[in-house]
Design a protein around this motif. Sequence first.
Motif, PDB file in Angstrom:
ATOM      1  N   GLU A 268      51.389  38.769  37.805  1.00 53.50           N
ATOM      2  CA  GLU A 268      50.863  40.179  38.264  1.00 53.50           C
ATOM      3  C   GLU A 268      49.422  40.487  38.220  1.00 53.50           C
ATOM      4  O   GLU A 268      48.768  41.087  38.761  1.00 53.50           O
ATOM      5  N   TRP A 269      49.044  39.778  36.921  1.00 52.99           N
ATOM      6  CA  TRP A 269      47.645  40.020  36.454  1.00 52.99           C
ATOM      7  C   TRP A 269      46.717  39.208  37.396  1.00 52.99           C
ATOM      8  O   TRP A 269      45.654  39.672  37.763  1.00 52.99           O
TER       9      TRP A 269
ATOM     10  N   GLU B 258      55.575  34.738  32.383  1.00 54.31           N
ATOM     11  CA  GLU B 258      55.144  34.138  33.668  1.00 54.31           C
ATOM     12  C   GLU B 258      55.072  35.400  34.776  1.00 54.31           C
ATOM     13  O   GLU B 258      54.095  35.339  35.433  1.00 54.31           O
ATOM     14  N   ALA B 259      56.009  36.274  34.864  1.00 56.80           N
ATOM     15  CA  ALA B 259      55.840  37.317  35.771  1.00 56.80           C
ATOM     16  C   ALA B 259      54.493  38.133  35.602  1.00 56.80           C
ATOM     17  O   ALA B 259      53.866  38.753  36.423  1.00 56.80           O
TER      18      ALA B 259
ATOM     19  N   TYR C  94      43.160  42.737  46.765  1.00 57.85           N
ATOM     20  CA  TYR C  94      43.943  43.692  46.251  1.00 57.85           C
ATOM     21  C   TYR C  94      43.253  44.874  45.546  1.00 57.85           C
ATOM     22  O   TYR C  94      43.671  46.169  45.618  1.00 57.85           O
ATOM     23  N   LEU C  95      42.208  44.693  44.934  1.00 65.33           N
ATOM     24  CA  LEU C  95      41.403  45.581  44.233  1.00 65.33           C
ATOM     25  C   LEU C  95      40.705  46.600  45.433  1.00 65.33           C
ATOM     26  O   LEU C  95      40.731  47.800  45.227  1.00 65.33           O
ATOM     27  N   MET C  96      40.325  45.893  46.302  1.00 64.09           N
ATOM     28  CA  MET C  96      39.711  46.668  47.716  1.00 64.09           C
ATOM     29  C   MET C  96      40.777  47.698  48.179  1.00 64.09           C
ATOM     30  O   MET C  96      40.605  49.039  48.361  1.00 64.09           O
ATOM     31  N   LYS C  97      42.040  47.212  48.290  1.00 63.03           N
ATOM     32  CA  LYS C  97      43.095  48.144  48.724  1.00 63.03           C
ATOM     33  C   LYS C  97      43.547  49.234  47.615  1.00 63.03           C
ATOM     34  O   LYS C  97      43.694  50.431  48.102  1.00 63.03           O
ATOM     35  N   TYR C  98      43.483  48.738  46.470  1.00 65.09           N
ATOM     36  CA  TYR C  98      43.606  49.821  45.306  1.00 65.09           C
ATOM     37  C   TYR C  98      42.491  51.028  45.439  1.00 65.09           C
ATOM     38  O   TYR C  98      42.841  52.129  45.329  1.00 65.09           O
ATOM     39  N   GLN C  99      41.303  50.568  45.556  1.00 64.71           N
ATOM     40  CA  GLN C  99      40.246  51.609  45.710  1.00 64.71           C
ATOM     41  C   GLN C  99      40.273  52.470  46.972  1.00 64.71           C
ATOM     42  O   GLN C  99      40.192  53.631  46.697  1.00 64.71           O
TER      43      GLN C  99
END
Length: 270
Positions: free
Chosen positions: A119-120, A114-115, A128-133
Amino acid sequence: MATLEDKILGEKLHNYCSSSEDEGDSDYEDSRSGDEEGNAPKPEGSSADPPPVNSWNGTASNTGPKGVLEDWRRFQEMERAARREKEIESWELAKKLTLATRTAAEEEQAKEVEALEEEWKELLDEEYLMKYQQQRKQELMEKLQKLKKFGKVLTLNSKEEFLDAIDQEDPTVTVVVHIYNHSEEACQTMDGCLKILSQEHPAVKFCRIQADKTGLSRQFKVDGVPALLAYKGGDIIGNFVGLGKTLGEDFFATDVEGYLVSYGILPEKY
């Protein structure tokens, strides 16, 4: 006094009479006296045929030893059937409980799954993807800023300087050395191209040295120049001699750059 066991075993006891035998004698006497008296009609409520001997409706119709044994046998069968049914129900209930109950290890594994799923889902989130980039871009920029920058062509005046420029440099830095003869027009053109490339590729160390100061042969000074030698970590990774013939009499910085990119000496621009 007679016990229940004595009755079940059917032993003959004193002062014990079968009620069925008494009833039979009484019926016989009543029937006989009725015949003698001429009273043929049967008592009201009696059936025409006697009941079957082996029929049993849960109550004993025969109170003799055989009837008691039959009642006991049927009682035991009913008890065994009831126990079997109860055991089957208990077994089915146990199986259901086993399937519905998970061990501590299985519970822990389920929590981990479940965790990971959560997370996925978070990774797939667009924000989140924009922040990671942005974070990754910042890290790359910081890494580039930490790299050594040259931005010009360094002139080497001796074989010692030539060796030091290669051996004492950071092993991650690519060193390109131009061996030239100032009397050759192609060497002058190469000098102009390398000045431009040193600014476009500041992380690459561009150097130049006269062929006379390298101790090379006279033949190389004439036919081998302009020559470009590339090193990294003290090892030679490219050796390009007589580039005036390869690139032609009139070439530009883009031609030199494309040539070095094709051999992996310079990084390709995107």
